[in-house]
Design a protein around this motif. Structure first.
Motif, PDB file in Angstrom:
ATOM      1  N   TRP B 116       0.907  -1.109   0.011  1.00 54.14           N
ATOM      2  CA  TRP B 116      -0.014   0.041  -0.177  1.00 54.14           C
ATOM      3  C   TRP B 116       0.792   1.474   0.152  1.00 54.14           C
ATOM      4  CZ3 TRP B 116      -4.796   0.687  -1.286  1.00 54.14           C
ATOM      5  CH2 TRP B 116      -5.649  -0.422  -1.310  1.00 54.14           C
ATOM      6  N   LEU B 119       1.465   1.885  -3.471  1.00 57.80           N
ATOM      7  CA  LEU B 119       0.397   2.431  -4.116  1.00 57.80           C
ATOM      8  C   LEU B 119      -0.074   3.626  -3.795  1.00 57.80           C
ATOM      9  CD1 LEU B 119      -2.215  -0.618  -4.129  1.00 57.80           C
ATOM     10  CD2 LEU B 119      -1.275   0.433  -6.130  1.00 57.80           C
ATOM     11  N   PHE B 125       1.487   4.504  -7.616  1.00 54.06           N
ATOM     12  CA  PHE B 125       0.592   4.068  -8.950  1.00 54.06           C
ATOM     13  C   PHE B 125      -0.696   4.600  -8.656  1.00 54.06           C
ATOM     14  CE2 PHE B 125      -1.935   0.547 -10.575  1.00 54.06           C
ATOM     15  CZ  PHE B 125      -1.325   0.633 -11.981  1.00 54.06           C
ATOM     16  N   LEU B 126      -1.263   4.688  -7.726  1.00 54.27           N
ATOM     17  CA  LEU B 126      -2.657   5.068  -7.552  1.00 54.27           C
ATOM     18  C   LEU B 126      -2.731   6.760  -8.365  1.00 54.27           C
ATOM     19  CD1 LEU B 126      -5.259   3.777  -6.791  1.00 54.27           C
ATOM     20  CD2 LEU B 126      -5.269   4.881  -4.680  1.00 54.27           C
TER      21      LEU B 126
ATOM     22  N   PRO C  20      -2.911  -4.495  -4.612  1.00 55.01           N
ATOM     23  CA  PRO C  20      -1.527  -4.096  -4.355  1.00 55.01           C
ATOM     24  C   PRO C  20      -0.671  -5.199  -4.527  1.00 55.01           C
ATOM     25  CG  PRO C  20      -3.361  -3.826  -2.598  1.00 55.01           C
ATOM     26  CD  PRO C  20      -3.883  -4.700  -3.728  1.00 55.01           C
ATOM     27  N   VAL C  23       0.123  -5.089  -8.318  1.00 53.56           N
ATOM     28  CA  VAL C  23       1.104  -4.129  -8.700  1.00 53.56           C
ATOM     29  C   VAL C  23       2.321  -4.338  -8.026  1.00 53.56           C
ATOM     30  CG1 VAL C  23       1.379  -1.652  -8.184  1.00 53.56           C
ATOM     31  CG2 VAL C  23      -0.881  -2.434  -8.505  1.00 53.56           C
ATOM     32  N   ARG C  35       8.032   4.564  -8.966  1.00 50.69           N
ATOM     33  CA  ARG C  35       6.800   3.625  -8.500  1.00 50.69           C
ATOM     34  C   ARG C  35       5.709   3.761  -9.607  1.00 50.69           C
ATOM     35  NH1 ARG C  35       6.753   5.926  -3.007  1.00 50.69           N
ATOM     36  NH2 ARG C  35       8.522   7.029  -3.558  1.00 50.69           N
TER      37      ARG C  35
END
Lengths: 355, 280, 259
Positions: B116, B119, B125-126, C20, C23, C35
């Motif tokens: 997380w 992320l 990434f999000l 998650p 990814v 990232r």
């Protein structure tokens, strides 16, 4: 049926404050089918477990073929046990369960195979060798437990309420099978049960126990027909137990009347207990022809006979007859002198009484 | 047979040394002050507990219970329907579904939290995806939002599994009986299924709330120091500030509060079904 | 209709659980260190991972401690459970309640309490203290797994073995241990996974001289995201997945072991 095989001498076992077995003496002969009978907590299972070697007696001796057994560990005793609820080894199949005792003794495999197969055949479980014991029915598990014990060819087989978990029909069948096995193998069986009918059906000798003390030892017939005290009379079968007075030899008085009987040897006017079995009371239609007069207050059909309660002036009698007398009718009752069993009041239980 | 109890004695001694004594040490340090390396210097003091009552620390404790409570509630709301759906799935696929829920828990807890991090971080990434879609950036990490998310993510399976276990054991004929007696789906759920699943809910809540309230990993990694929890405080007192007395007092308080919550939960577990039974 | 809603709902929950991880896996093959950016496919991070001495050492300690603590706690826990079962009622209640403390207490309390003990006894934190701590928190789970199996066993099973001529030692080896084996195995599995996975208690009791994977990941992650961790995660995920598939294939009761 002659040589004494096991002798219990003054055997006592206490747990904390309670005395489970209180100084019992008993001799068990070769090839005998002995039943220890009594209500739960009477010390019958404890006695069996002391013979098996799972409990150490606090006092007294256990002799096996004349030799002291007390300090011999369970695994060195030439007795085997069929446990309550079987205690099968669930991680082994039927074959391995039965073979266990032989494997321990390092008997060659071919011999083990022969004996296990023979035993499984005897208990009717051929073809079940590789089955998981959990997958068997209660009756089949019971057979495995018996085979597992008998395959070791013990001199004595101890059975602790072995049929308690089976239903009535299966229990009757197994009673007969066990009896057949005992007769054909010629092994001494020591059988523990609280079921008086089972005890009377199967045994050569019945040992009635209560509160850690032996009450009476005898053949089933003796125990049934001549109970030695109130407890035995009440525990074995249904009965009318009446307080009375022994006037002199062959004369007993109760409920204000004097009856002839076949008992003697009491002190004059000694208070006694009297037992009359319900099937021994005869009913006559004309009340005046009976020794005792009474009114029928309840009638229940039991299949073989009618069970009636007949109320006299002083008490209720339980009566079993094949002929029915309607409720409310006034009848007379007669008892033969031989059917009146006179017992010492609060009779001290006998130890070492042979039947 | 009683004598065989003796083979447990060595473990009993072990237990006293490594379970009982350490907890007494914590209790001891919580009521003293002075140099921890010099027993002679230690004296009785309530300062450890007094410090807990300082507003900043009270807020941390409050935050811990609040965040753990919210995440437990979210897990329950998301997890209960999932457990029900699995319980009603064909036996053929049920094990597969269960396995799919179990696989993530078998992955290291830190790696799951770390996932997380990558992320949610500001350039993660999000946010790249959101930017690409022309949407505004999501800036919850570091912060309480990310901590909450991390808790829900990590502990959700621990809510689903016990509830599923209880639901799958409910005798189907009980539900049929409820329908037979005229209960529609809602009534059947509220009056039969829900009360019967209380033990599962209780153990689910315990299994989520306990680790959530005492965590310092999730808050450390996803909160970035912006949302310290009681776990972070304890960690600091023992590892960096070296104030064992305060840290011990915090530990004792954490233990007591958990004990109280568990007592409440076990009471619910016992009383609820009885009440429901009376109503029905 | 209801079915469709159920499917969508389950799909979303699975997305939440697995996104998650997916990814992470994808980015473990990403050439770019950033990232968010895809910079092309590479195995570099995996090569880095295997070259990294720290990681190799941490892996070694993780497995070494897990194996030793599993073996010790399984043996001690099984013996203790057999003893506890034969204790008087009062003794059993006391022992079991204390035994439950590490299970119910938050890990952080167990961790700091053990650390306090070691430092108070002037034992230097390191491999031994970490190993002892792992045994401390594993044994209670082994006992909790084994005890029900002992209780389930017919109380006369041991006597039956003696009755058939087995010595007490033989009965223990051939009857009692095999009868409770499922409990022992699941206890050992729990102990092993707890040890492999433990971070909190190790963190407080390992000191500075040893690290296990969890501690290493924590300190690396605290410093920021690193692609080698992605690679490590991917490998660990694959290992877990394969193990789960094997276990599930071997026995359909796999779930019992995990919970």
């Amino acid at each position: 049926m002659s040589k004494p095989l096991i002798e219990l001498r003054n055997l006592t076992k206490r747990y904390n404050n309670t005395t489970a077995v209180d100084g019992i003496n008993l001799t068990i002969k070769e090839n005998e089918f002995v039943t220890l009978l009594g209500p739960s907590g009477c010390g019958k299972t404890t006695t069996l477990r002391m013979i098996g070697g799972f409990e150490d007696p606090d006092e007294g001796e256990i002799l096996f073929e004349g030799k002291l057994l007390n300090n011999v560990p369970a695994y060195k005793r030439n007795v085997n046990t069929v446990f309550q609820r079987y205690a099968l080894f669930t991680h082994m199949n039927v074959y391995e369960n039965v073979a266990f005792g032989l494997r321990v003794k390092k008997i060659p495999n071919s011999e083990i195979d022969r004996r296990v197969k023979k035993m499984l055949k005897m208990v009717d479980l051929e073809g079940f060798e590789n089955r998981n014991v959990d997958s068997l029915s209660g009756g089949q598990q019971q057979r495995v437990a018996i085979a597992r014990a008998l395959v070791n060819e013990p001199k004595v087989l101890l059975l602790d309420e072995p049929l308690g978990a089976l239903d009535l029909k299966l229990r009757k069948e197994m009673q007969i099978e066990l009896l057949d096995m005992q007769r054909s193998l010629g092994i001494t069986f020591i059988y523990v049960t609280h079921d008086q009918e089972e005890a009377l059906t199967m045994s050569d000798t019945v040992v009635v126990m209560n509160k850690g003390v032996i009450q009476q030892v005898g053949t089933p017939e003796d125990i049934y027909n001549e109970p030695i005290n109130r407890f035995v009379a009440g525990f074995i079968g249904e009965s009318n137990i009446i307080e009375g007075v022994m006037l002199e030899d062959y004369k007993v008085s109760f409920d204000g009347m004097v009856f002839d009987c076949v008992d003697k040897g009491f002190a004059p006017n000694e208070p006694v207990d009297i037992v009359i079995r319900p099937e021994d009371i005869r009913i006559v239609v004309n009340p005046e022809e009976g020794m005792i007069k009474g009114r029928v207050t309840s009638v229940v059909f039991k299949g073989v006979h009618y069970e009636m309660i007949i109320e006299s002036d002083t008490r209720e009698y339980l009566v079993q007859r094949t002929k029915m007398f309607p409720e409310g009718s006034i009848v007379g009752m007669n008892v033969q002198p031989a059917d009146i069993q006179v017992m010492k009041r609060g009779s001290t239980p006998c130890n070492e009484e042979e039947g | 047979m009683q004598r065989r109890g003796r083979i447990a004695y060595p473990y009993t001694v072990w237990m006293v040394i490594f379970i009982v004594v350490p907890l007494f040490l914590i209790l001891f340090y919580s009521f003293t002050e002075g140099d921890i390396h010099n027993i002679k210097d230690l004296r009785f003091s309530l300062n450890g507990y007094k410090k807990v009552l300082e507003p900043i620390y009270l807020k941390v404790i409050g935050d811990s219970f609040l965040l753990a409570g919210i995440s437990t509630l979210i897990c329950l709301i998301i997890g209960y329907p999932v457990a029900m759906i699995i319980a009603n799935t064909d036996a053929k696929y049920r094990n597969l579904l269960l396995t799919l829920f179990i696989v993530p828990i078998w992955m290291n807890f830190l790696l799951r939290t770390y996932a997380w991090m990558s992320l949610l971080s500001p350039n993660g990434f999000l946010n790249r995806v959101l930017m690409w879609l022309g949407l505004p950036k999501l800036e919850i990490m570091p912060g309480k939002g990310a901590v909450l998310l991390g808790m829900v993510y990590n502990f959700l399976p621990f809510m689903i599994l016990p509830i599923y276990t209880v639901l799958s054991k409910i005798d189907k004929s009980v539900i049929e009986a409820a329908h037979d007696l005229g209960g529609n789906n809602v009534v059947t759920f509220m009056r039969i299924i829900l009360p019967l699943s209380v033990p599962g809910i209780v153990s689910g809540i315990t299994m989520v709330f306990l680790p959530a309230v005492s965590t310092f990993v999730i808050s450390g990694l996803l909160g970035g120091g912006k949302a310290p929890l009681i776990g972070d405080l304890i960690e600091q007192q023992f590892l960096s500030s070296r104030n064992w007395h305060f840290g011990s007092a915090l530990s004792i308080i954490l233990m007591i509060m958990i004990l109280i919550s568990m007592a409440i939960m076990s009471r619910i577990d016992k009383s609820e079904p009885e009440e429901e039974r009376r109503k029905i | 209709m209801v079915k469709a809603i159920k499917r969508v709902y389950m799909g979303l929950v699975f997305l939440f659980l697995y996104a998650p991880i997916i990814v992470l896996i994808v980015f473990s093959f990403n050439k770019s260190k950033s990232r968010g950016q895809w910079g092309g496919f590479t195995f570099d991070w995996y090569i880095d991972l295997f070259k990294d001495r720290q990681i190799r050492e941490a892996l070694y300690f993780t497995i070494l401690i897990a194996v030793i603590s599993t073996v010790i706690s399984t043996i001690v826990g099984t013996i203790a459970a057999l003893g506890i079962n034969n204790m008087s009622r009062l003794g059993r209640t006391i022992v079991l309640n204390i035994n439950n403390l590490p299970v119910l207490n938050p890990d952080i309390v167990t961790g700091v309490a053990l650390m306090t003990l070691f430092i108070s006894l002037r034992i230097e934190l390191g491999f031994i203290t970490m190993l002892i701590s792992h045994i401390v928190f594993s044994i209670p789970y082994v006992i909790l797994a084994v005890l029900p199996k002992i209780r389930q066993m017919n109380k006369h099973t041991a006597e039956a073995a003696l009755d058939l001529g087995a010595t007490p030692a033989y009965a223990m080896r051939k009857v009692i241990i095999p009868e409770i084996m499922p409990g022992i195995i699941s206890g050992a599995l729990i102990a092993f996974t707890l040890s492999i996975d433990d971070f909190v208690i190790s963190f407080f009791t390992a000191g500075t001289s040893v690290t296990n994977l969890s501690i290493l990941i924590y300190s690396m992650a605290k410093r920021g995201v690193k692609p080698t961790i992605n690679a490590l995660s991917t490998l660990m995920f694959v290992v877990v997945l394969v193990l789960m598939l094997i276990i599930n294939k071997k026995n359909d009761k796999g779930e019992d072991i995990i919970i």
